[in-house]
Design a protein around this motif. Structure first.
Motif, short mmCIF file in Angstrom:
data_model
loop_
_atom_site.label_atom_id
_atom_site.label_comp_id
_atom_site.label_asym_id
_atom_site.label_seq_id
_atom_site.Cartn_x
_atom_site.Cartn_y
_atom_site.Cartn_z
N ILE A 1 0.87 -1.18 0.00
CA ILE A 1 0.00 0.00 0.00
C ILE A 1 0.90 1.22 0.00
O ILE A 1 1.77 1.37 0.86
N SER A 2 0.72 2.09 -0.99
CA SER A 2 1.56 3.27 -1.14
C SER A 2 0.71 4.44 -1.58
O SER A 2 -0.03 4.34 -2.57
N GLY A 3 0.79 5.55 -0.83
CA GLY A 3 0.03 6.74 -1.19
C GLY A 3 -1.45 6.50 -1.21
O GLY A 3 -2.17 7.14 -2.00
N GLY A 4 -1.93 5.61 -0.36
CA GLY A 4 -3.36 5.31 -0.31
C GLY A 4 -3.83 4.36 -1.39
O GLY A 4 -5.03 4.08 -1.48
N HIS A 5 -2.91 3.82 -2.20
CA HIS A 5 -3.28 2.89 -3.28
C HIS A 5 -2.74 1.49 -2.96
O HIS A 5 -1.65 1.35 -2.42
N GLU A 6 -3.51 0.49 -3.34
CA GLU A 6 -3.08 -0.88 -3.17
C GLU A 6 -2.49 -1.38 -4.49
O GLU A 6 -3.09 -1.23 -5.54
N PHE A 7 -1.31 -1.98 -4.39
CA PHE A 7 -0.65 -2.53 -5.57
C PHE A 7 -0.39 -4.02 -5.36
O PHE A 7 0.03 -4.43 -4.28
N PRO B 1 7.72 2.32 -13.35
CA PRO B 1 7.15 2.82 -12.09
C PRO B 1 6.04 1.91 -11.58
O PRO B 1 5.29 1.32 -12.36
N ASP B 2 5.94 1.78 -10.25
CA ASP B 2 4.81 1.07 -9.66
C ASP B 2 3.52 1.71 -10.12
O ASP B 2 3.39 2.95 -10.12
N GLN B 3 2.56 0.89 -10.51
CA GLN B 3 1.30 1.42 -11.06
C GLN B 3 0.25 0.32 -11.07
O GLN B 3 0.57 -0.86 -11.07
N GLN B 4 -1.02 0.72 -11.08
CA GLN B 4 -2.09 -0.25 -11.23
C GLN B 4 -2.20 -0.62 -12.70
O GLN B 4 -2.56 0.21 -13.54
N LEU B 5 -1.91 -1.85 -13.01
CA LEU B 5 -1.94 -2.31 -14.40
C LEU B 5 -3.35 -2.78 -14.77
O LEU B 5 -4.05 -3.40 -13.97
N ALA B 6 -3.73 -2.50 -15.99
CA ALA B 6 -5.10 -2.74 -16.43
C ALA B 6 -5.48 -4.21 -16.35
O ALA B 6 -4.73 -5.09 -16.79
N GLY B 7 -6.65 -4.46 -15.78
CA GLY B 7 -7.25 -5.79 -15.84
C GLY B 7 -6.91 -6.74 -14.72
O GLY B 7 -7.54 -7.78 -14.59
N SER B 8 -5.91 -6.43 -13.90
CA SER B 8 -5.53 -7.36 -12.84
C SER B 8 -6.62 -7.40 -11.77
O SER B 8 -6.94 -6.37 -11.17
N ALA B 9 -7.17 -8.59 -11.51
CA ALA B 9 -8.27 -8.74 -10.54
C ALA B 9 -8.29 -10.18 -10.07
O ALA B 9 -9.08 -10.99 -10.54
N TYR B 10 -7.39 -10.51 -9.13
CA TYR B 10 -7.25 -11.91 -8.74
C TYR B 10 -6.77 -12.12 -7.32
O TYR B 10 -6.85 -13.21 -6.79
#
Length: 252
Positions: free
Chosen positions: A74-80, A96-105
């Protein structure tokens, strides 16, 4: 030859179980595998491989399990999760750390263990004696780490597909992330789902979330078929030996 559990009638199930009481569990995800591969790449590869293996040695292929554990921060209020977090030791592959499209598992290791325990209890009840689990790396590692527990608790012999002499050559089953090996496997198993033109043409521009040898240079359907052929032969030998060593069933 029908090998998918969900496709079998009860009598077809009885016949296949009696011939080889092996369950194959594709450990999938819905996860970023580069712009060029489908989000279900993990399960599609393991299920496709298991279908070939079941046709060779017998057994029944379960539906994909798309939930799985992975690293989380958890970084900057975001879950990775997972590949959202770049943890490569190859500077040219960093992003860079980022939320990548479609990941849901993602599920925790504890919850994943609970799910697997329920699955194994039901498989043992149904009459299986051997379970082969493979797919998403952290899921496969968790499955393998608990093999002794499943044997003691449910009398199931458990195998993954890692550990061959070919793994280091990129000729194993899912031994990189969306790079040469996984891309080649999907080119062989599901060429309709591979879109290599989605990747950058500039080879100095590394694709986000791809870890391993550059698929733009090294991946091919021929390499995928070679890996599949080698690994079907290897796993068939392992499973035939395991079948021969099973103790006689206590059922009358």
């Amino acid at each position: 030859m029908k090998v998918l559990y969900a496709d079998l009638t009860p009598q077809e199930f009885r016949d296949r179980l009696a011939a080889a009481p092996i369950a194959y569990l594709p450990l999938g995800t819905l996860e970023w595998h580069g712009e060029h591969l489908p989000l279900g790449a993990d399960g599609l590869q393991s299920q496709g491989f298991f279908c070939r293996l079941a046709q060779e040695v017998g057994g029944i292929v379960l539906p994909m399990l798309f939930l799985g554990p992975d690293r989380v921060e958890i970084s900057g209020g975001h879950e990775f999760y997972g590949m959202d977090l770049c943890r490569t030791n190859q500077p040219e592959q960093a992003y860079p750390d980022q939320q990548l499209a479609g990941s849901a598992y993602w599920v925790s290791d504890e919850n994943f263990c609970i799910v697997l325990t329920a699955v194994f209890k039901q498989l043992a009840r149904a009459g299986f004696r051997i379970v082969v689990g493979h797919g998403h790396g952290p899921s496969t590692a968790s499955f393998r780490a608990s093999a002794d527990q499943w044997r003691e608790q449910f009398g199931l012999e458990c195998f993954t597909c890692w550990g061959s002499e070919y793994d280091s050559e990129g000729l194993g089953i899912q031994v990189d992330h969306a790079a040469m090996n996984e891309t080649s496997l999907l080119m062989a198993l599901r060429p309709d789902l591979v879109q290599m033109d989605r990747l950058q043409h500039d080879l100095d521009d590394w694709p986000v979330g791809v870890g391993g040898r550059d698929p733009r240079i090294y991946a091919s359907a021929e390499l995928g078929e070679k890996a599949l052929t080698l690994q079907v032969a290897r796993m068939a030998t392992i499973l035939r030996e395991a079948l021969a060593q099973l103790p006689a069933s206590s059922e009358t």
